[in-house]
Design a protein around this motif. Sequence first.
Motif, mmCIF file in Angstrom:
data_model
loop_
_atom_site.group_PDB
_atom_site.id
_atom_site.type_symbol
_atom_site.label_atom_id
_atom_site.label_comp_id
_atom_site.label_asym_id
_atom_site.label_seq_id
_atom_site.Cartn_x
_atom_site.Cartn_y
_atom_site.Cartn_z
ATOM 1 N N LEU A 23 -28.130 -17.407 22.091
ATOM 2 C CA LEU A 23 -28.805 -18.525 22.753
ATOM 3 C C LEU A 23 -28.806 -19.807 21.933
ATOM 4 O O LEU A 23 -29.145 -20.869 22.443
ATOM 5 N N THR A 33 -33.152 -26.087 22.745
ATOM 6 C CA THR A 33 -32.305 -25.020 23.296
ATOM 7 C C THR A 33 -33.151 -23.858 23.791
ATOM 8 O O THR A 33 -32.831 -23.244 24.808
ATOM 9 N N ASN A 37 -33.338 -22.401 27.670
ATOM 10 C CA ASN A 37 -33.093 -20.987 27.957
ATOM 11 C C ASN A 37 -34.406 -20.212 28.080
ATOM 12 O O ASN A 37 -34.488 -19.034 27.743
ATOM 13 N N LYS A 40 -34.501 -16.659 29.533
ATOM 14 C CA LYS A 40 -33.889 -15.655 28.653
ATOM 15 C C LYS A 40 -34.792 -15.337 27.472
ATOM 16 O O LYS A 40 -34.910 -14.180 27.077
#
Length: 52
Positions: A23, A33, A37, A40
């Motif tokens: 990731l 980031t 994400n 996730k």
Amino acid sequence: MAQTSLRQALKSPLFYHVQDQGLLIDDHAGGCTLFANRDKVESILNRELPST
């Protein structure tokens, strides 16, 4: 992060799993980031880490 050092956070099980899932290696247009994400990361938290 308020209760831990950056060094401890980087060695945490969560960070290990985030790295392991790839990731952190994708290109992105800025911002966080992990937030990009989020689904996730939440899945990793729910699946991989024990509840406290």
